[in-house]
Design an enzyme around this catalytic site. Sequence first.
Site, PDB file in Angstrom:
ATOM      1  CB  THR A   3     -47.830 -79.911  25.742  1.00  0.00           C
ATOM      2  OG1 THR A   3     -46.684 -80.604  26.248  1.00  0.00           O
ATOM      3  CG2 THR A   3     -48.633 -80.867  24.877  1.00  0.00           C
TER       4      THR A   3
ATOM      5  N   GLY B 223     -50.202 -78.447  33.840  1.00  0.00           N
ATOM      6  CA  GLY B 223     -50.815 -78.633  35.148  1.00  0.00           C
ATOM      7  C   GLY B 223     -51.017 -77.288  35.844  1.00  0.00           C
TER       8      GLY B 223
ATOM      9  CD  GLU C 236     -41.026 -82.890  32.307  1.00  0.00           C
ATOM     10  OE1 GLU C 236     -41.918 -82.582  33.101  1.00  0.00           O
ATOM     11  OE2 GLU C 236     -40.598 -82.122  31.440  1.00  0.00           O
TER      12      GLU C 236
END
Length: 648
Positions: free
Chosen positions: A139, A178, A421
Amino acid sequence: MNPDICRERENATFNTETLTNMLDGSAEKTRRRREIESLVINDPDFQHDDPNFMSRSERYDAAVKKSSQMIMKLRDYGISDPEEIYFYKRTARRTFHEAFGLHYTMFLPTLYSQCTPEQQKKWLPLAENFKALGTYAQTELGHGTHIRKLETTATYDPSTQEFVLNCPTVSSIKWWPGGLGKTSNHAIVLAQLYTLGKCHGLHAFIVPIRCMKTHQPLPGVTVGDIGPKFGFEEVDNGYLKLENVRIPRENMLMKYAQVEPDGSYLKPPSDKLTYGTMVFIRAMIVGESARALSKSCTIAIRYSAVRHQSELRPGEPEPQILDYQAQQYKLFPLLAAAYAFTFVGQYMSDTYHRITGHINQGDFSQLPELHALAAGLKAFTTWTANAGIEVCRMACGGHGYLCCSGLPDIYVTFTPTCTYEGENTVMMLQTARFLVKCYRQAREGQQLSGTVSYLNEQQRLQPQPVSSRPTVVNINDLASLVEAYKLRAAKLVEVAAKSLQGELQRSISQEDAWNNSSIELVRASDAHCHYVVVELFAAKLSEISDTAVHSVLNTLALLYALHGITLNSGDFLQLSQITQRIKALLVEIRPNAVALVDSFDYNDEMLNSVLGRYDGNVYESMFEWAKRSPLNRTEVRSFIIFNIIQKK
Ligand SMILES: CC/C=C\C/C=C\C/C=C\C/C=C\CCC(=O)SCCNC(=O)CCNC(=O)[C@H](O)C(C)(C)COP(=O)(O)OP(=O)(O)OC[C@H]1O[C@@H](n2cnc3c(N)ncnc32)[C@H](O)[C@@H]1OP(=O)(O)O
Ligand SMILES: Cc1cc2nc3c(=O)[nH]c(=O)nc-3n(C[C@H](O)[C@H](O)[C@H](O)COP(=O)(O)OP(=O)(O)OC[C@H]3O[C@@H](n4cnc5c(N)ncnc54)[C@H](O)[C@@H]3O)c2cc1C
């Protein structure tokens, strides 16, 4: 032990251990799971204060410490089975994500599935021994959903046999991954591959981002944490800007596509194989939906058994709030959904591993259905669970709003599953794309298989439009309800396909026709997933031999199916009969409610809830928890107040 909760357990009509064993797969698996969980529960290293009493930095530091402790301890115990590692970690992290989460859930799986054998030989020892600590950086600030438009580039330089990585614009800065901000020293970077002047689309690259000795960012790398979020406070979701960062040719994951030393490009059997890790996580998230919802139901139903409030009959003692029909109607359909999603999560995981086994043998034929099923069930189950957790919180009144109830943490940790996701609406549209294609194939007489075979059935049964047939069900028969959901799905797929057709006949583009039919397309996917869930719930019952367990789960399955009809009553008939039947089912479930949540077998440490404690002693433990709040470490906190009060 709270007398109410004792009585609830005495009233159960089935053996909770039998059901727990069934959920685990066997009595031995239950024993082993509990043994692993007890390793955490009895470990003083994991007895720490509530993260809600910590600052964000303290929470992150504690999470990193816990991640590294788990690595050492799992090694010491010799626990290497993935499912057993999951049991250990899930107990240790309670309701929170761990700092190294992305390393396990996306970095390693991508290496396993997209590296050549030679690349695995180099990278797996580094990653499995945490020398290379990684994340999955796809992303960007400007794009999360539309990955074909991601802007980060990897340009091959044949003179040095290297790729040069760049984030050419602000919108191309990697954003959200993350563990990217402070933890990872490597990242799987998704970038547009350029070689010999041609763009070949999105490919995956292993990019070192921090020095493996000093952990300082490497030259050309700007990296950091994106700041506080709605939840996920333990996770350093980060940003990454790459400026002329050079990596060896061998750092492109080349299992499916290759770039030769001279820069020539060898294309993959399917350009969607690069998307494989996303399909894996989507499939696994279905099980997470079940766990988040079952935890929330455990807390809300146990609390509802010990909470007495208001007056049901004048002069009588305050009843358990679980005796209110309104409370049952809130919680029992969610309890039914938690069981349904538990079975669907098992099915989804098994299906994922079965089909990826065929893919690894070179058979890609079932990839489209796997993608459609994982996308749809991920969206369907997370939307339901997300809303359900909030219902459970509110069903606990004011105390549900306290962090010590566990429900706020479950919610803020779970709710991004509707976004990450694959944003849920986008995922539902992906499933619809597959359903419309299958509908057209069925109309042409092609034989379908798997979860869409009902589209053939409906064509054969009655040639007239599915939407013209009334949906009449035997509301006491699960098989009849499955048929009703099947017919509804077929009807809504047909409605969506005909909407598309109608838009096209107005001679607008395929893309505009698609956009103008999105409401019908999403509804068709929702109905398809709902049918799959009901069908799988019914199929699971046929495997259960214990009559008492079969009876209580059959009641839950009927409630789930009938409640789903009331939520979509426009697609079904017989609403009044169904409402009455639902009320009767609520009464049937009432004596087993606590036993049904006990059967999920969450220990208090994992549940992390004073309201959902096994012993039901909620008030005492709430008071003890509050007294530990940092604000209570001093009797007088702010001398400003003290001075104001004392001012003459
Ligand atoms: C072990 C783990 C346990 C539990 C998990 C618990 C917690 C989670 C843990 C970690 C997660 C933490 C953080 C989340 C991480 C992330 O969020 S990573 C980033 C995720 N990003 C996305 O999901 C992006 C979403 N967007 C897309 O996937 C694509 O853009 C799209 C599918 C929406 C569209 O792709 P396009 O290439 O544009 O395709 P299209 O034009 O729509 O369709 C073309 C054909 O391709 C088929 N297709 C699309 N995707 C796939 C796929 N993944 N696999 C197979 N096939 C695919 C599509 O069906 C079309 O086929 P046709 O035959 O119809 O042409
Ligand atoms: C907690 C968290 C962790 C994350 N971790 C990672 C990570 O580790 N790695 C990583 O790479 N990413 C990560 N992400 C990013 C995540 O994958 C994206 O946020 C997600 O894919 C959604 O994309 P987006 O943010 O661009 O939303 P958008 O697509 O911009 O969504 C905004 C709205 O636009 C709508 N929309 C978009 N496209 C369409 C369409 N075609 N048709 C109809 N409606 C449309 C959506 O339905 C939505 O309502 C994380 C995100 C979160 C919240």
